[in-house]
Design a protein around this motif. Sequence first.
Motif, PDB file in Angstrom:
ATOM      1  N   VAL A   1      -0.083   0.122  -3.850  1.00  0.00           N
ATOM      2  CA  VAL A   1      -1.259   0.922  -3.554  1.00  0.00           C
ATOM      3  C   VAL A   1      -1.874   1.577  -4.775  1.00  0.00           C
ATOM      4  N   LEU A   2      -1.241   1.490  -5.903  1.00  0.00           N
ATOM      5  CA  LEU A   2      -1.764   2.130  -7.094  1.00  0.00           C
ATOM      6  C   LEU A   2      -3.114   1.523  -7.466  1.00  0.00           C
ATOM      7  N   GLY A   3      -4.130   2.329  -7.583  1.00  0.00           N
ATOM      8  CA  GLY A   3      -5.432   1.855  -8.013  1.00  0.00           C
ATOM      9  C   GLY A   3      -6.365   1.405  -6.906  1.00  0.00           C
ATOM     10  N   ARG A   4      -5.934   1.405  -5.662  1.00  0.00           N
ATOM     11  CA  ARG A   4      -6.839   1.030  -4.573  1.00  0.00           C
ATOM     12  C   ARG A   4      -7.707   2.228  -4.221  1.00  0.00           C
ATOM     13  N   PRO A   5      -9.030   2.138  -4.353  1.00  0.00           N
ATOM     14  CA  PRO A   5      -9.875   3.291  -4.046  1.00  0.00           C
ATOM     15  C   PRO A   5      -9.824   3.618  -2.557  1.00  0.00           C
ATOM     16  N   GLY A   6      -9.752   4.897  -2.242  1.00  0.00           N
ATOM     17  CA  GLY A   6      -9.758   5.335  -0.864  1.00  0.00           C
ATOM     18  C   GLY A   6      -8.549   4.867  -0.077  1.00  0.00           C
ATOM     19  N   VAL A   7      -7.489   4.520  -0.766  1.00  0.00           N
ATOM     20  CA  VAL A   7      -6.344   3.906  -0.124  1.00  0.00           C
ATOM     21  C   VAL A   7      -5.609   4.893   0.771  1.00  0.00           C
ATOM     22  N   LEU A   8      -5.085   4.383   1.831  1.00  0.00           N
ATOM     23  CA  LEU A   8      -4.144   5.078   2.685  1.00  0.00           C
ATOM     24  C   LEU A   8      -4.696   6.275   3.443  1.00  0.00           C
TER      25      LEU A   8
ATOM     26  N   PRO B   1      -0.769  10.313  -5.901  1.00  0.00           N
ATOM     27  CA  PRO B   1       0.589  10.192  -6.409  1.00  0.00           C
ATOM     28  C   PRO B   1       0.820   8.811  -6.983  1.00  0.00           C
ATOM     29  N   ARG B   2       1.734   8.739  -7.944  1.00  0.00           N
ATOM     30  CA  ARG B   2       2.135   7.426  -8.469  1.00  0.00           C
ATOM     31  C   ARG B   2       3.095   6.833  -7.466  1.00  0.00           C
ATOM     32  N   VAL B   3       2.774   5.658  -6.999  1.00  0.00           N
ATOM     33  CA  VAL B   3       3.591   5.023  -5.972  1.00  0.00           C
ATOM     34  C   VAL B   3       4.315   3.844  -6.585  1.00  0.00           C
ATOM     35  N   ARG B   4       5.595   3.742  -6.315  1.00  0.00           N
ATOM     36  CA  ARG B   4       6.379   2.611  -6.769  1.00  0.00           C
ATOM     37  C   ARG B   4       6.885   1.883  -5.538  1.00  0.00           C
ATOM     38  N   VAL B   5       7.325   0.671  -5.733  1.00  0.00           N
ATOM     39  CA  VAL B   5       7.892  -0.081  -4.632  1.00  0.00           C
ATOM     40  C   VAL B   5       9.169   0.618  -4.193  1.00  0.00           C
ATOM     41  N   ALA B   6       9.379   0.717  -2.883  1.00  0.00           N
ATOM     42  CA  ALA B   6      10.541   1.418  -2.348  1.00  0.00           C
ATOM     43  C   ALA B   6      11.831   0.727  -2.758  1.00  0.00           C
ATOM     44  N   SER B   7      12.845   1.524  -3.006  1.00  0.00           N
ATOM     45  CA  SER B   7      14.178   0.966  -3.242  1.00  0.00           C
ATOM     46  C   SER B   7      14.672   0.394  -1.925  1.00  0.00           C
TER      47      SER B   7
ATOM     48  N   GLU C   1       9.752   3.518  17.280  1.00  0.00           N
ATOM     49  CA  GLU C   1       8.877   3.545  16.108  1.00  0.00           C
ATOM     50  C   GLU C   1       9.652   4.040  14.897  1.00  0.00           C
ATOM     51  N   GLN C   2       9.384   3.423  13.749  1.00  0.00           N
ATOM     52  CA  GLN C   2       9.877   3.924  12.469  1.00  0.00           C
ATOM     53  C   GLN C   2       8.664   4.057  11.547  1.00  0.00           C
ATOM     54  N   LEU C   3       8.449   5.255  11.040  1.00  0.00           N
ATOM     55  CA  LEU C   3       7.279   5.576  10.216  1.00  0.00           C
ATOM     56  C   LEU C   3       7.638   5.478   8.746  1.00  0.00           C
ATOM     57  N   THR C   4       6.830   4.732   7.985  1.00  0.00           N
ATOM     58  CA  THR C   4       7.064   4.595   6.546  1.00  0.00           C
ATOM     59  C   THR C   4       6.081   5.447   5.760  1.00  0.00           C
ATOM     60  N   GLY C   5       6.501   5.807   4.557  1.00  0.00           N
ATOM     61  CA  GLY C   5       5.637   6.552   3.648  1.00  0.00           C
ATOM     62  C   GLY C   5       4.780   5.608   2.841  1.00  0.00           C
ATOM     63  N   TRP C   6       4.169   6.138   1.784  1.00  0.00           N
ATOM     64  CA  TRP C   6       3.227   5.362   0.986  1.00  0.00           C
ATOM     65  C   TRP C   6       3.890   4.242   0.198  1.00  0.00           C
ATOM     66  N   ASP C   7       5.186   4.352  -0.051  1.00  0.00           N
ATOM     67  CA  ASP C   7       5.867   3.296  -0.808  1.00  0.00           C
ATOM     68  C   ASP C   7       6.659   2.352   0.082  1.00  0.00           C
ATOM     69  N   GLY C   8       6.566   2.513   1.392  1.00  0.00           N
ATOM     70  CA  GLY C   8       7.278   1.638   2.321  1.00  0.00           C
ATOM     71  C   GLY C   8       8.633   2.161   2.760  1.00  0.00           C
TER      72      GLY C   8
ATOM     73  N   SER D   1      10.618   9.956  -2.332  1.00  0.00           N
ATOM     74  CA  SER D   1      10.936   8.631  -2.882  1.00  0.00           C
ATOM     75  C   SER D   1       9.869   8.117  -3.841  1.00  0.00           C
ATOM     76  N   VAL D   2       8.832   8.882  -4.106  1.00  0.00           N
ATOM     77  CA  VAL D   2       7.824   8.464  -5.075  1.00  0.00           C
ATOM     78  C   VAL D   2       8.166   9.066  -6.429  1.00  0.00           C
ATOM     79  N   GLU D   3       7.637   8.460  -7.505  1.00  0.00           N
ATOM     80  CA  GLU D   3       7.963   8.916  -8.865  1.00  0.00           C
ATOM     81  C   GLU D   3       7.620  10.382  -9.083  1.00  0.00           C
ATOM     82  N   GLU D   4       6.418  10.754  -8.687  1.00  0.00           N
ATOM     83  CA  GLU D   4       5.959  12.130  -8.862  1.00  0.00           C
ATOM     84  C   GLU D   4       5.528  12.665  -7.504  1.00  0.00           C
ATOM     85  N   PRO D   5       6.458  13.243  -6.731  1.00  0.00           N
ATOM     86  CA  PRO D   5       6.095  13.713  -5.395  1.00  0.00           C
ATOM     87  C   PRO D   5       4.974  14.736  -5.427  1.00  0.00           C
ATOM     88  N   VAL D   6       4.039  14.581  -4.527  1.00  0.00           N
ATOM     89  CA  VAL D   6       2.988  15.574  -4.331  1.00  0.00           C
ATOM     90  C   VAL D   6       3.462  16.461  -3.196  1.00  0.00           C
ATOM     91  N   MET D   7       3.557  17.724  -3.450  1.00  0.00           N
ATOM     92  CA  MET D   7       4.030  18.643  -2.428  1.00  0.00           C
ATOM     93  C   MET D   7       2.969  18.800  -1.349  1.00  0.00           C
TER      94      MET D   7
END
Length: 197
Positions: free
Chosen positions: A16-23, A33-39, A110-117, A152-158
């Motif tokens: 999702v990094l760089g997608r305008p208006g994403v999510l 936030p900087r999003v990385r692929v989930a571990s 249901e299982q809800l995922t965050g921005w990194d999956g 689970s993201v590199e730089e969590p946004v509170m």
Amino acid sequence: MRFLPFGPEHASSALVLGRPGVLRKAFDSDKPPRVRVASPQPFQSPLPGAVTQEGRPDLLVLPLHAALALTPGTASSASALVVITSVADAPMADHHRDHLWNTLGLPVFEQLTGWDGTVIARECEAHDGLHVAQGVAIAEIRDGEFLLTQLSVEEPVMGARTGLAAGLNTSLCACGRDTPRLQHLTALPVKVMRAAA
């Protein structure tokens, strides 16, 4: 347990990094936030007793759009359906759950995922909300909106705004867990999102 791949139309399947208006998320700052692929994360079954003779859960695990495309008889060997949703997409609504039950005759979890999956909340057998995954996410509700701190993201946004309305139940669940539960997840109207930004 059978997993079907996420398609490109599912937001959790894409970086999702760089997608305008994403999510559909609006942050108090302009910096997303900087999003990385989930571990890799071990799958946690909502039905601990639902195992096959091979000793593994016999669950069908699908993103919402793929689950809604199933037809009668296509999931006949499964004992339950686990629907993966994301804070990036619309959550599962009651009419989705009714449709899946009427079509497949399977209990739906249901299982809800965050921005990194990463799975940040899971529904249990009590079907009374989604238990927030401790150590993975912190959920809070402000003015009816679900705010997420995803650890689970590199730089969590509170308290990142999700664009989802929800309630947070902190009472003991009928399943015996005392973790907070997200309840009544729905997308906020666009005008509410614009006014709050």
